[in-house]
Design an enzyme around this catalytic site. Structure first.
Site, PDB file in Angstrom:
ATOM      1  CG  HIS A 262      36.562  46.860  44.487  1.00  0.00           C
ATOM      2  ND1 HIS A 262      35.408  47.582  44.679  1.00  0.00           N
ATOM      3  CD2 HIS A 262      37.322  47.022  45.598  1.00  0.00           C
ATOM      4  CE1 HIS A 262      35.485  48.172  45.864  1.00  0.00           C
ATOM      5  NE2 HIS A 262      36.623  47.853  46.442  1.00  0.00           N
ATOM      6  CG  ASP A 319      43.531  44.362  50.087  1.00  0.00           C
ATOM      7  OD1 ASP A 319      44.043  45.163  50.879  1.00  0.00           O
ATOM      8  OD2 ASP A 319      42.367  43.964  50.183  1.00  0.00           O
TER       9      ASP A 319
HETATM   10  N1  CMC Z   1      39.849  36.326  40.453  1.00  0.00           N
HETATM   11  C1  CMC Z   1      39.178  35.693  39.465  1.00  0.00           C
HETATM   12  N2  CMC Z   1      37.890  35.950  39.157  1.00  0.00           N
HETATM   13  C2  CMC Z   1      37.269  36.889  39.865  1.00  0.00           C
HETATM   14  C3  CMC Z   1      37.916  37.595  40.907  1.00  0.00           C
HETATM   15  C4  CMC Z   1      39.240  37.283  41.186  1.00  0.00           C
HETATM   16  N3  CMC Z   1      39.920  37.902  42.159  1.00  0.00           N
HETATM   17  N4  CMC Z   1      37.043  38.460  41.459  1.00  0.00           N
HETATM   18  C5  CMC Z   1      35.887  38.301  40.793  1.00  0.00           C
HETATM   19  N5  CMC Z   1      36.031  37.353  39.832  1.00  0.00           N
HETATM   20  C6  CMC Z   1      34.987  36.908  38.888  1.00  0.00           C
HETATM   21  C7  CMC Z   1      34.076  35.897  39.577  1.00  0.00           C
HETATM   22  O1  CMC Z   1      34.545  34.589  39.429  1.00  0.00           O
HETATM   23  C8  CMC Z   1      32.768  36.135  38.887  1.00  0.00           C
HETATM   24  O2  CMC Z   1      32.816  35.518  37.614  1.00  0.00           O
HETATM   25  P1  CMC Z   1      31.481  34.844  36.987  1.00  0.00           P
HETATM   26  O3  CMC Z   1      30.535  35.978  36.804  1.00  0.00           O
HETATM   27  O4  CMC Z   1      31.954  34.243  35.717  1.00  0.00           O
HETATM   28  O5  CMC Z   1      31.014  33.841  38.001  1.00  0.00           O
HETATM   29  C9  CMC Z   1      32.771  37.657  38.646  1.00  0.00           C
HETATM   30  O6  CMC Z   1      34.157  38.023  38.571  1.00  0.00           O
HETATM   31  C10 CMC Z   1      32.100  38.443  39.762  1.00  0.00           C
HETATM   32  O7  CMC Z   1      32.706  38.048  41.003  1.00  0.00           O
HETATM   33  P2  CMC Z   1      32.001  38.088  42.411  1.00  0.00           P
HETATM   34  O8  CMC Z   1      32.750  37.254  43.380  1.00  0.00           O
HETATM   35  O9  CMC Z   1      30.539  37.816  42.238  1.00  0.00           O
HETATM   36  O10 CMC Z   1      32.165  39.631  42.769  1.00  0.00           O
HETATM   37  P3  CMC Z   1      31.864  40.298  44.171  1.00  0.00           P
HETATM   38  O11 CMC Z   1      31.564  41.709  43.878  1.00  0.00           O
HETATM   39  O12 CMC Z   1      30.861  39.510  44.946  1.00  0.00           O
HETATM   40  O13 CMC Z   1      33.234  40.159  44.977  1.00  0.00           O
HETATM   41  C11 CMC Z   1      35.454  40.529  45.673  1.00  0.00           C
HETATM   42  C12 CMC Z   1      34.213  41.152  45.026  1.00  0.00           C
HETATM   43  C13 CMC Z   1      36.453  41.637  45.984  1.00  0.00           C
HETATM   44  C14 CMC Z   1      35.069  39.857  46.980  1.00  0.00           C
HETATM   45  C15 CMC Z   1      36.065  39.513  44.671  1.00  0.00           C
HETATM   46  O14 CMC Z   1      36.484  40.183  43.506  1.00  0.00           O
HETATM   47  C16 CMC Z   1      37.189  38.719  45.299  1.00  0.00           C
HETATM   48  O15 CMC Z   1      36.935  37.721  45.979  1.00  0.00           O
HETATM   49  N6  CMC Z   1      38.499  39.134  45.077  1.00  0.00           N
HETATM   50  C17 CMC Z   1      39.619  38.458  45.662  1.00  0.00           C
HETATM   51  C18 CMC Z   1      39.798  38.878  47.126  1.00  0.00           C
HETATM   52  C19 CMC Z   1      40.298  40.302  47.235  1.00  0.00           C
HETATM   53  O16 CMC Z   1      41.239  40.718  46.581  1.00  0.00           O
HETATM   54  N7  CMC Z   1      39.667  41.072  48.151  1.00  0.00           N
HETATM   55  C20 CMC Z   1      40.005  42.460  48.406  1.00  0.00           C
HETATM   56  C21 CMC Z   1      38.880  43.364  48.001  1.00  0.00           C
HETATM   57  S1  CMC Z   1      39.308  45.089  47.858  1.00  0.00           S
HETATM   58  C22 CMC Z   1      39.688  45.681  49.380  1.00  0.00           C
HETATM   59  C23 CMC Z   1      38.844  45.282  50.506  1.00  0.00           C
HETATM   60  O17 CMC Z   1      37.600  45.232  50.419  1.00  0.00           O
HETATM   61  O18 CMC Z   1      39.410  45.042  51.558  1.00  0.00           O
END
Ligand code: CMC
Length: 397
Positions: A262, A319
């Protein structure tokens, strides 16, 4: 133009507004609506009362709540022309696309726009809260070839939705759990869909366009669409033994594990904790059958992800467990995101109203990364677009 601050992809940490609607403390796992802790609301409130709190800023008195419920009950039906329009939708279409189209269509039927009239705001709030669940349920029945069923006035908001969806009066415990799920999903500061709603609202368009744009944004797998993806992932994993290899594979391929991570929470999302308790209650009630190992797989997955990714602050988000609860309540997988939308309409409307109170159109800036003074090339002189790019690079200063 001078840039006031550094560029941050995804606007991470950039304040986009001032708001008193909700508050998240991502380090300590705290979520409050209008100052009230989410655990308190999930335990003691109802979705309609919470929606009132979010939109009008205070808990309603019993008379105010009764009147609000009555208005919503009165507006739950859909115009036959909207139902006719829905009959033309392909049954293979995603319910989020159907919902977005229906929300936008409301603007055709209620085209008067009086954004400075409190009565107009109230009517739009009531209409959207009332009709969105009916639309979701109607599309579900229509795509199976059935006529939608009419809402029942003797059932409250959540029980009525489950009734319209399944054609059966729900068990009161199931209705109560579903209502608590709606409370948990109702609002969450400036997430992608709320931001989308606010940008649309800031142009002073009608509230139906505001909600339609937010529905479209919620649909993506990085946002509301994740709960649907979680169930597909648990299906793919298939057994508790496969959990660790699955996590290793995702880490190796740098692919995201759905339902984890998140932008704001660096600990377990407090909503995930409450939803996990609900999921456990439902799975314990029905038994952890051989062919229904989802809860056990989910718990093993949470443990495996914590072991490998806790140092990055990757924990279950809202989620992760919501799909498991919806599954036990008999809701089809592709309706999880529309159900999220039913709840989030409350938050979107609260932000719409707040935006109108002190509106300024959103118009951020950009950092231009293209080239200047590129000559226009006549069509018969052009080669492939790759060549043109090479040429543009050559003439770039
Ligand atoms: N699984 C594995 N690694 C992860 C995940 C994950 N679900 N989420 C983040 N990371 C890692 C990512 O690879 C990155 O690592 P590094 O710094 O080594 O490259 C680091 O954590 C930061 O990730 P990011 O993608 O830059 O983080 P963000 O703040 O841009 O994205 C997010 C947040 C929710 C989009 C992302 O965590 C994600 O894609 N999660 C999976 C999809 C999900 O469950 N979405 C629901 C979000 S909560 C409710 C909603 O908004 O509806």
């Amino acid at each position: 133009m001078t840039i006031a601050c550094e560029y941050r992809p995804g606007l991470e940490g950039v304040p986009a507004t001032q708001s008193s609607i909700s508050y998240v403390d991502g380090q300590n796992g705290i979520l409050e609506y209008r100052g009230i802790n989410i655990e308190e609301l999930a335990k003691h409130s109802s979705f309609i009362e919470t929606a009132y709190l979010l939109i009008w800023g205070v808990l309603p008195t019993s008379d105010e709540l009764a009147e609000f419920k009555h208005e919503i009950q009165f507006h739950r039906r859909l115009k036959y022309r909207i139902r006719d329009m829905m009959k033309c939708f392909p049954e293979s279409g995603h319910p989020m696309d159907a919902l977005q189209a229906c929300a936008a269509a409301l603007g055709l039927f209620y085209s008067r726009r009086a954004l400075d009239d409190p009565a107009y705001i109230r009517a739009a709030v009531v209409r959207l809260l009332a009709k969105i669940p009916t639309m979701v349920a109607a599309f579900q029945l229509m795509r199976k070839g059935n006529d939608p069923i009419q809402p029942r006035d003797d059932l409250d908001y959540s029980a009525n939705f489950l009734y319209m969806l399944t054609e059966q009066e729900p068990d009161p415990i199931a209705a109560r759990i579903f209502d608590a799920c709606l409370i948990l999903h109702a609002e969450h500061t400036i997430n992608a869909s709320t931001f989308s709603a606010m940008v649309t609202a800031s142009t002073l368009t009608d509230p139906y366009a505001v909600i339609a744009s937010a529905v479209g944004t919620l649909a993506g797998p990085l946002h509301g669409g994740a709960s649907e993806e979680v169930i597909l992932m648990l299906e793919e994993i298939g057994s508790v033994e496969n959990v660790v290899p699955y996590v290793e594979r995702c880490i190796e391929r740098k692919s995201k594990i759905m339902g984890f991570g998140h932008r704001v929470y660096k600990v377990k999302d407090p909503r995930a904790t409450i939803l996990q308790q609900m999921a456990q209650e439902l799975f314990d009630k029905s038994g952890h059958a051989e062919q229904d190992q989802y809860y056990d797989i989910a718990v093993a997955l949470e443990k495996a992800v914590a072991e490998r990714l806790a140092h990055k602050g990757i924990y279950p988000n809202v989620d992760f467990y919501s799909g498991l609860v919806y599954r036990k309540l008999g809701i089809p997988t592709d309706l999880y995101t529309p159900v999220f939308a039913i709840a989030r309409v409350a938050g979107w409307l609260a932000h719409w109203k707040e935006q109108l109170e002190e509106n300024r159109i959103f118009r951020p800036t950009q950092i231009f990364t293209g080239t200047h003074n590129v000559p226009y090339v006549a069509i018969d002189k052009r080669r492939s677009s790759q060549d043109i790019q090479l040429y543009a690079d050559l003439v770039a200063p």
